[in-house]
Motif scaffolding. Structure first.
Motif, PDB file in Angstrom:
ATOM      1  N   MET A 152      42.869  51.097  30.885  1.00  0.00           N
ATOM      2  CA  MET A 152      42.885  50.769  32.306  1.00  0.00           C
ATOM      3  C   MET A 152      41.467  50.319  32.654  1.00  0.00           C
ATOM      4  O   MET A 152      40.524  51.108  32.608  1.00  0.00           O
ATOM      5  CB  MET A 152      43.278  51.977  33.154  1.00  0.00           C
ATOM      6  N   VAL A 153      41.319  49.046  32.947  1.00  0.00           N
ATOM      7  CA  VAL A 153      40.021  48.461  33.272  1.00  0.00           C
ATOM      8  C   VAL A 153      40.021  48.134  34.761  1.00  0.00           C
ATOM      9  O   VAL A 153      40.971  47.523  35.263  1.00  0.00           O
ATOM     10  CB  VAL A 153      39.757  47.190  32.431  1.00  0.00           C
ATOM     11  N   PHE A 154      38.964  48.536  35.454  1.00  0.00           N
ATOM     12  CA  PHE A 154      38.925  48.243  36.894  1.00  0.00           C
ATOM     13  C   PHE A 154      37.518  47.856  37.318  1.00  0.00           C
ATOM     14  O   PHE A 154      36.529  48.202  36.679  1.00  0.00           O
ATOM     15  CB  PHE A 154      39.426  49.432  37.720  1.00  0.00           C
ATOM     16  N   ASP A 155      37.467  47.117  38.412  1.00  0.00           N
ATOM     17  CA  ASP A 155      36.204  46.670  38.993  1.00  0.00           C
ATOM     18  C   ASP A 155      36.290  46.886  40.498  1.00  0.00           C
ATOM     19  O   ASP A 155      37.082  46.241  41.188  1.00  0.00           O
ATOM     20  CB  ASP A 155      35.957  45.198  38.662  1.00  0.00           C
ATOM     21  N   ILE A 156      35.486  47.836  41.007  1.00  0.00           N
ATOM     22  CA  ILE A 156      35.463  48.121  42.441  1.00  0.00           C
ATOM     23  C   ILE A 156      34.491  47.149  43.100  1.00  0.00           C
ATOM     24  O   ILE A 156      33.287  47.236  42.903  1.00  0.00           O
ATOM     25  CB  ILE A 156      35.028  49.572  42.712  1.00  0.00           C
ATOM     26  N   GLY A 157      35.020  46.216  43.867  1.00  0.00           N
ATOM     27  CA  GLY A 157      34.181  45.218  44.509  1.00  0.00           C
ATOM     28  C   GLY A 157      33.914  45.544  45.965  1.00  0.00           C
ATOM     29  O   GLY A 157      34.227  46.621  46.470  1.00  0.00           O
ATOM     30  N   GLY A 158      33.340  44.581  46.671  1.00  0.00           N
ATOM     31  CA  GLY A 158      33.062  44.765  48.086  1.00  0.00           C
ATOM     32  C   GLY A 158      34.295  44.597  48.945  1.00  0.00           C
ATOM     33  O   GLY A 158      34.472  45.301  49.938  1.00  0.00           O
ATOM     34  N   GLY A 159      35.171  43.651  48.558  1.00  0.00           N
ATOM     35  CA  GLY A 159      36.334  43.368  49.375  1.00  0.00           C
ATOM     36  C   GLY A 159      37.661  43.651  48.700  1.00  0.00           C
ATOM     37  O   GLY A 159      38.710  43.593  49.340  1.00  0.00           O
ATOM     38  N   SER A 160      37.637  43.951  47.396  1.00  0.00           N
ATOM     39  CA  SER A 160      38.876  44.239  46.670  1.00  0.00           C
ATOM     40  C   SER A 160      38.545  45.045  45.422  1.00  0.00           C
ATOM     41  O   SER A 160      37.388  45.125  45.001  1.00  0.00           O
ATOM     42  CB  SER A 160      39.596  42.938  46.276  1.00  0.00           C
ATOM     43  N   THR A 161      39.587  45.629  44.851  1.00  0.00           N
ATOM     44  CA  THR A 161      39.448  46.357  43.593  1.00  0.00           C
ATOM     45  C   THR A 161      40.437  45.762  42.601  1.00  0.00           C
ATOM     46  O   THR A 161      41.648  45.737  42.863  1.00  0.00           O
ATOM     47  CB  THR A 161      39.722  47.864  43.787  1.00  0.00           C
ATOM     48  N   GLU A 162      39.918  45.269  41.509  1.00  0.00           N
ATOM     49  CA  GLU A 162      40.747  44.630  40.487  1.00  0.00           C
ATOM     50  C   GLU A 162      41.143  45.658  39.434  1.00  0.00           C
ATOM     51  O   GLU A 162      40.291  46.378  38.905  1.00  0.00           O
ATOM     52  CB  GLU A 162      39.998  43.472  39.814  1.00  0.00           C
ATOM     53  N   MET A 163      42.445  45.731  39.127  1.00  0.00           N
ATOM     54  CA  MET A 163      42.979  46.665  38.148  1.00  0.00           C
ATOM     55  C   MET A 163      43.657  45.868  37.033  1.00  0.00           C
ATOM     56  O   MET A 163      44.489  44.991  37.307  1.00  0.00           O
ATOM     57  CB  MET A 163      44.015  47.603  38.786  1.00  0.00           C
ATOM     58  N   ILE A 164      43.313  46.171  35.786  1.00  0.00           N
ATOM     59  CA  ILE A 164      43.854  45.439  34.645  1.00  0.00           C
ATOM     60  C   ILE A 164      44.413  46.442  33.634  1.00  0.00           C
ATOM     61  O   ILE A 164      43.662  47.266  33.087  1.00  0.00           O
ATOM     62  CB  ILE A 164      42.781  44.572  33.957  1.00  0.00           C
ATOM     63  N   TRP A 165      45.713  46.373  33.384  1.00  0.00           N
ATOM     64  CA  TRP A 165      46.375  47.219  32.392  1.00  0.00           C
ATOM     65  C   TRP A 165      46.441  46.420  31.087  1.00  0.00           C
ATOM     66  O   TRP A 165      47.011  45.339  31.050  1.00  0.00           O
ATOM     67  CB  TRP A 165      47.757  47.604  32.885  1.00  0.00           C
ATOM     68  N   THR A 166      45.823  46.967  30.053  1.00  0.00           N
ATOM     69  CA  THR A 166      45.532  46.207  28.844  1.00  0.00           C
ATOM     70  C   THR A 166      45.989  46.956  27.603  1.00  0.00           C
ATOM     71  O   THR A 166      45.889  48.183  27.535  1.00  0.00           O
ATOM     72  CB  THR A 166      44.005  45.959  28.745  1.00  0.00           C
ATOM     73  N   GLU A 167      46.472  46.202  26.632  1.00  0.00           N
ATOM     74  CA  GLU A 167      46.785  46.761  25.327  1.00  0.00           C
ATOM     75  C   GLU A 167      45.811  46.209  24.303  1.00  0.00           C
ATOM     76  O   GLU A 167      45.482  45.007  24.325  1.00  0.00           O
ATOM     77  CB  GLU A 167      48.217  46.410  24.914  1.00  0.00           C
ATOM     78  N   LEU A 168      45.329  47.058  23.405  1.00  0.00           N
ATOM     79  CA  LEU A 168      44.443  46.613  22.328  1.00  0.00           C
ATOM     80  C   LEU A 168      45.295  46.235  21.126  1.00  0.00           C
ATOM     81  O   LEU A 168      45.988  47.075  20.546  1.00  0.00           O
ATOM     82  CB  LEU A 168      43.446  47.711  21.945  1.00  0.00           C
ATOM     83  N   VAL A 169      45.282  44.958  20.782  1.00  0.00           N
ATOM     84  CA  VAL A 169      46.056  44.441  19.659  1.00  0.00           C
ATOM     85  C   VAL A 169      45.080  43.954  18.595  1.00  0.00           C
ATOM     86  O   VAL A 169      44.345  42.995  18.820  1.00  0.00           O
ATOM     87  CB  VAL A 169      46.992  43.287  20.105  1.00  0.00           C
ATOM     88  N   ARG A 170      45.071  44.660  17.473  1.00  0.00           N
ATOM     89  CA  ARG A 170      44.102  44.374  16.402  1.00  0.00           C
ATOM     90  C   ARG A 170      42.677  44.313  16.955  1.00  0.00           C
ATOM     91  O   ARG A 170      41.887  43.441  16.600  1.00  0.00           O
ATOM     92  CB  ARG A 170      44.478  43.078  15.658  1.00  0.00           C
ATOM     93  N   GLY A 171      42.407  45.239  17.859  1.00  0.00           N
ATOM     94  CA  GLY A 171      41.065  45.368  18.416  1.00  0.00           C
ATOM     95  C   GLY A 171      40.739  44.431  19.553  1.00  0.00           C
ATOM     96  O   GLY A 171      39.662  44.537  20.148  1.00  0.00           O
ATOM     97  N   ARG A 172      41.672  43.546  19.900  1.00  0.00           N
ATOM     98  CA  ARG A 172      41.418  42.580  20.968  1.00  0.00           C
ATOM     99  C   ARG A 172      42.273  42.918  22.182  1.00  0.00           C
ATOM    100  O   ARG A 172      43.468  43.221  22.047  1.00  0.00           O
ATOM    101  CB  ARG A 172      41.717  41.152  20.498  1.00  0.00           C
ATOM    102  N   PRO A 173      41.711  42.868  23.385  1.00  0.00           N
ATOM    103  CA  PRO A 173      42.487  43.228  24.580  1.00  0.00           C
ATOM    104  C   PRO A 173      43.488  42.152  24.965  1.00  0.00           C
ATOM    105  O   PRO A 173      43.183  40.961  24.965  1.00  0.00           O
ATOM    106  CB  PRO A 173      41.410  43.380  25.660  1.00  0.00           C
ATOM    107  N   ARG A 174      44.693  42.595  25.278  1.00  0.00           N
ATOM    108  CA  ARG A 174      45.747  41.705  25.777  1.00  0.00           C
ATOM    109  C   ARG A 174      46.201  42.238  27.131  1.00  0.00           C
ATOM    110  O   ARG A 174      46.611  43.394  27.248  1.00  0.00           O
ATOM    111  CB  ARG A 174      46.925  41.673  24.806  1.00  0.00           C
ATOM    112  N   VAL A 175      46.108  41.391  28.153  1.00  0.00           N
ATOM    113  CA  VAL A 175      46.495  41.814  29.499  1.00  0.00           C
ATOM    114  C   VAL A 175      48.014  41.966  29.585  1.00  0.00           C
ATOM    115  O   VAL A 175      48.753  41.027  29.275  1.00  0.00           O
ATOM    116  CB  VAL A 175      46.001  40.813  30.561  1.00  0.00           C
TER     117      VAL A 175
END
Length: 342
Positions: A152-175
């Motif tokens: 679960m990758v997230f970025d708390i910004g000034g006007g929004s918060t971005e949430m990214i649910w990711t799977e690691l496939v052979r070490g590489r992130p796939r959204v």
């Protein structure tokens, strides 16, 4: 360095410069901050040679009026002039400059962008939440643990918060899925205050953020994966870097120590409670907070608490990186590709 439509990659028109090693720049204009990184491509990715960051609060008052106010635009233009000067001094040959939530929401964004171009020569590309999340993930990806299936990758910004649910496939992130919750430290602070915040308003902030997470959790089965210990959490923002600096007992913020560090959930909650109990001046006197963030940090803590209440992963990895680094990764890869082609 010549402007190009859309803020995309900008090759110089100088033939002599074209024969030299490229100098890359990534500019991220957010609701609260204006950030610039200048780098040279290298075998491993890129090497930063200059940086600039200034709190401009471009989104100040946007919650009430849906417009960028004159003072906020003036502060931002002055910061962008500094960025332009740095880029010229460093001989930047390729630039991508992007704007996020404040620019997406403002009714007078076109007027602001015209002023920026007239006074600085820069063209800002307004990116979608999906593109913002993609770039942020590209920037933080090296900090993900390939041995843990999900992130679960997230970025708390000034006007929004971005949430990214990711799977690691052979070490590489796939959204797998992503959302943009239209709540950040600036608009929550404008709604609930930034001096003394009562516990009741703190819980109201948490509840508002939680409302944006429920469907995201349900459709992806995230809570089940968290309960099974298959999820890591990685956060990027001034909130999480500030809390990490406090947890480490730093007398002043040190990116080299914070980036990649881990923040314990229970310790973070304790720090948040301490900050909530202080007024603006009390928080301003805390190491790693300061006057620029003292009114915003409580809202950031509420957002983080809401995320952790939804998904109680024991610890959070801290990323003092994001959109700018994602842009530089792509510009550097393009530069290496051009070099291989001749």
């Amino acid at each position: 360095m010549d402007p190009a439509p859309g803020g995309a990659e900008i090759p110089t028109g100088d033939a002599a410069c074209a024969n030299r090693a490229p100098v890359l720049a990534a500019l991220d204009l957010g609701t609260n901050n204006c950030r610039l990184l200048i780098a040279r491509p290298c075998r491993e990715g890129f090497r930063v040679i200059d940086a600039f960051s200034r709190i401009v609060r471009l989104g100040e008052g946007l919650t009430r009026s849906d417009r960028l106010c004159d003072d906020a635009m003036s502060r931002t233009v002055q910061a962008l002039k500094v960025c332009r000067s740095k880029m010229e001094r460093r001989g930047v040959s390729h630039l991508r400059a992007v704007g996020t939530e404040a620019c997406r929401r403002a009714d007078n964004c076109d007027e602001f962008l015209t002023r920026v171009q007239d006074e600085t020569g820069l063209e800002i590309e307004i990116i979608s939440p999906k593109e913002e999340a993609r770039l942020a993930l590209a920037g933080v990806a090296p900090l993900l643990d390939a041995s843990i299936q999900y992130a679960m990758v997230f970025d708390i910004g000034g006007g929004s918060t971005e949430m990214i649910w990711t799977e690691l496939v052979r070490g590489r992130p796939r959204v797998i899925d992503q959302i943009s919750v239209p709540l950040g430290v600036v608009n929550l602070t404008e709604t609930y205050g930034g001096d003394r915040v009562c516990p009741h308003d703190y819980r109201r902030m948490m509840d508002r953020v939680a409302e944006g997470l429920g469907d995201f959790d349900a459709r992806n089965g995230i809570s089940k994966a968290v309960a099974e210990g298959r999820v890591q959490m990685l956060g990027a923002s001034g909130t999480v870097t500030t809390l990490a600096g406090i947890q480490m007992g730093l007398a002043r913020y040190d990116r080299s120590r914070v980036d990649g560090a881990f923040l314990d959930r229970d310790k973070a909650r304790s720090i948040s409670e301490t900050l909530l109990g202080l007024d603006y001046m009390g928080r301003a006197g805390q190491p790693c907070v300061g006057r620029d963030r003292a009114d915003l940090v409580v809202a950031g803590c509420a957002i983080l608490d809401a995320i952790w209440r939804q998904w109680p992963v024991p610890q959070l990895r801290i990323a003092d990186r994001g959109v700018r680094e994602g842009i530089l990764c792509e510009l550097a890869a393009a530069a290496r590709h051009r070099r291989r082609r001749g």
